[in-house]
Write a protein that holds these residues in place. Structure first.
Motif, PDB file in Angstrom:
ATOM      1  N   UNK A  19       6.134 -10.321   2.322  1.00  0.00           N
ATOM      2  CA  UNK A  19       5.775 -11.243   1.001  1.00  0.00           C
ATOM      3  C   UNK A  19       4.809 -10.545   0.139  1.00  0.00           C
ATOM      4  N   UNK A  20       3.882 -10.115   0.586  1.00  0.00           N
ATOM      5  CA  UNK A  20       2.765  -9.701  -0.121  1.00  0.00           C
ATOM      6  C   UNK A  20       3.182  -8.245  -0.602  1.00  0.00           C
ATOM      7  N   UNK A  21       3.895  -7.379   0.025  1.00  0.00           N
ATOM      8  CA  UNK A  21       4.468  -6.291  -0.518  1.00  0.00           C
ATOM      9  C   UNK A  21       5.509  -6.422  -1.513  1.00  0.00           C
ATOM     10  N   UNK A  22       6.482  -7.292  -1.312  1.00  0.00           N
ATOM     11  CA  UNK A  22       7.418  -7.738  -2.435  1.00  0.00           C
ATOM     12  C   UNK A  22       6.865  -7.880  -3.756  1.00  0.00           C
ATOM     13  N   UNK A  23       5.946  -9.060  -3.885  1.00  0.00           N
ATOM     14  CA  UNK A  23       4.943  -9.418  -4.969  1.00  0.00           C
ATOM     15  C   UNK A  23       4.589  -8.067  -5.559  1.00  0.00           C
ATOM     16  N   UNK A  24       4.029  -7.265  -4.731  1.00  0.00           N
ATOM     17  CA  UNK A  24       3.426  -6.076  -5.369  1.00  0.00           C
ATOM     18  C   UNK A  24       4.596  -5.282  -5.845  1.00  0.00           C
ATOM     19  N   UNK A  25       5.632  -5.047  -5.456  1.00  0.00           N
ATOM     20  CA  UNK A  25       6.904  -4.140  -5.717  1.00  0.00           C
ATOM     21  C   UNK A  25       7.308  -4.784  -6.957  1.00  0.00           C
ATOM     22  N   UNK A  26       7.389  -5.992  -7.093  1.00  0.00           N
ATOM     23  CA  UNK A  26       7.939  -6.824  -8.425  1.00  0.00           C
ATOM     24  C   UNK A  26       7.188  -6.204  -9.517  1.00  0.00           C
ATOM     25  N   UNK A  27       5.891  -6.084  -9.331  1.00  0.00           N
ATOM     26  CA  UNK A  27       4.889  -5.716 -10.327  1.00  0.00           C
ATOM     27  C   UNK A  27       4.880  -4.209 -10.551  1.00  0.00           C
ATOM     28  N   UNK A  28       5.091  -3.457  -9.603  1.00  0.00           N
ATOM     29  CA  UNK A  28       4.979  -1.974  -9.704  1.00  0.00           C
ATOM     30  C   UNK A  28       6.441  -1.362 -10.450  1.00  0.00           C
ATOM     31  N   UNK A  29       7.478  -2.128  -9.985  1.00  0.00           N
ATOM     32  CA  UNK A  29       8.697  -1.812 -10.274  1.00  0.00           C
ATOM     33  C   UNK A  29       9.083  -2.402 -11.755  1.00  0.00           C
ATOM     34  N   UNK A  30       8.190  -3.573 -12.280  1.00  0.00           N
ATOM     35  CA  UNK A  30       8.331  -3.961 -13.459  1.00  0.00           C
ATOM     36  C   UNK A  30       9.832  -4.772 -13.406  1.00  0.00           C
ATOM     37  N   UNK A  31      10.040  -5.617 -12.411  1.00  0.00           N
ATOM     38  CA  UNK A  31      11.412  -6.254 -12.179  1.00  0.00           C
ATOM     39  C   UNK A  31      11.864  -7.084 -13.000  1.00  0.00           C
ATOM     40  N   UNK A  32      10.818  -7.938 -13.769  1.00  0.00           N
ATOM     41  CA  UNK A  32      11.339  -8.728 -14.760  1.00  0.00           C
ATOM     42  C   UNK A  32      11.847  -8.134 -15.897  1.00  0.00           C
TER      43      UNK A  32
END
Length: 429
Positions: free
Chosen positions: A305-318
């Protein structure tokens, strides 16, 4: 008893035995946005697994976080205690969902189990208020909330509930197009309604709830006091454009469910976020909720969960999802004139391509034929009532959308030709 030494060893879920073990449907590995099957073919995934692999397959940062947790913590539970990864993951979820509204996180292992948990939570909440008549939980017709025993009852599709003896005595279903049926139910049984559970976009068929319906839900909640539950198992983690679709509602839900995208599909995980309103009541009575699952909230899950939240931000997923949405808009517009296409619906990266002939929705077997032809053409789509559904990863590139467009066009053409030939045979004197 018939003993068959050649019997295929895996019972494939939601598949009849006649379809078990097909090479074209047996995955070997997955990487990025593509899946390799036992027939030797790589296919573009336009389903994000089951709407859950939002960041693509094989994300190394998520995998490494899980590995580290397995080595350092192996297994720790949240039964009658906790561990620091669970605390940190909870804080991260509260931050992205709104800590000003939500106060605590309960972990589960699937969207279905999370819905079971939520129904128990709602009924206990009202019991603590000494309102024991509030036992009824309301869902929407045509909704999908899972197939565990409780969630199977709440699911608004006809999926053999009577056949399996699923208890629906304290469940009601109302239409999702407008609030008229819900308002009528509340006028008749409002003092018995514990909660109303809704998907922001109905998972089967990709039907978004209208702004009017959402406003009415919030207004009726204020009037009758029931708990409003947002089942964001499918819509969470950017699928519809924002982190969670309910963040843009005119009123915040009392309970929010997250699962599929929660760990980028890597762990059997779900999270139930509970509002301060509910937390305060349980705290005042020092009441425990009788629900627990062995694998809920384990260190690997919380690290994911923590890594996925971090990757959402790093990859600019939104931001990337907004661009993918524009590309999908164009793809759907290009297919609009196809003889099998009757329109589309959905929002963000959660879409459905409606299929019909002469204004009549294609029956399930013909929809499946379309999906099979699209698969043959190199892409994976899922089937729904009168539609094929598209749930691309939020990190699609333009070439992925172009490949999907080609596969859909080719698959639709092949299916149209086959269906036309079948009608010609049937109409021959």
């Amino acid at each position: 008893m018939k003993v068959d030494p050649q019997r295929y060893p895996l019972w494939e879920l939601l598949n009849a035995p006649g379809g078990f073990g097909r090479d074209a449907a047996t995955a070997v590995r997955a990487e990025g946005r593509r899946v390799l099957f036992a027939d030797g073919t790589w296919r573009l995934c336009a389903t994000s697994g089951l709407w859950n692999v939002n960041l693509g397959y094989g994300n190394r940062r998520v995998a490494n976080a899980i590995y580290k947790a397995l080595v350092e913590s192996s297994y720790l539970s949240v039964w009658r205690g906790g561990h620091m990864l669970a605390v940190d993951a909870s804080r991260a979820l509260l931050e992205i969902c709104g800590a000003e509204h939500f106060g605590s996180v309960i972990y589960s292992t699937s969207g279905g189990a999370a819905n079971d948990l939520t129904m128990k939570l709602a009924r206990q909440y009202w019991a603590l208020h000494r309102q024991f008549r509030r036992q009824i939980v309301v869902g929407l017709r045509d909704s999908y909330h899972g197939l565990t025993y409780g969630s199977h009852g709440l699911t608004g599709m006809r999926l053999g509930q009577g056949y399996y003896g699923v208890d629906q005595r304290s469940i009601r279903h109302v239409g999702h197009q407008d609030s008229a049926e819900l308002a009528e139910l509340l006028a008749r049984e409002g003092d018995r309604i514990a909660a109303v559970v809704v998907e922001p976009v109905l998972g089967t068929g990709a039907h978004p709830l209208s702004d009017t319906m959402l406003a009415d839900l919030c207004r009726l909640r204020d009037e009758y006091g029931f708990l409003l539950v947002a089942d964001e198992v499918a819509t969470g983690f950017g699928r519809t454009g924002s982190y969670f679709a309910s963040r843009t509602w005119p009123g915040r839900p009392d309970v929010l469910l997250a699962s599929k995208g929660l760990t980028n599909g890597t762990c059997a995980a779900a999270a139930v976020l509970v509002s301060h309103r509910i937390c305060e009541v349980f705290e005042r009575h020092d009441a425990s909720l009788t629900h627990a699952e062995t694998q809920a909230g384990t260190p690997p899950t919380c690290a994911a969960i923590l890594a996925t939240v971090g990757e959402m931000e790093r990859l600019r997923a939104l931001d990337r999802a907004a661009q993918v949405t524009l590309w999908i808009d164009g793809l759907l517009a290009d297919l609009a004139d196809h003889p099998l296409v009757a329109g589309d619906r959905g929002t963000g990266c959660f879409r459905a391509l409606r299929l019909a002939v002469d204004g009549v929705d294609l029956p399930p077997e013909d929809v499946q034929h379309v999906a099979d032809e699209v698969r043959r053409a190199g892409a994976l789509v899922s089937v729904g009532p009168g539609c094929v559904q598209l749930a691309p990863a939020l990190v699609y590139e333009r070439e992925d959308v172009e490949q999907l467009s080609q596969a859909l066009s080719t698959g639709l053409d092949r299916a149209a030709e086959a269906l036309s030939g079948r009608r010609s045979v049937h109409s021959t004197p």
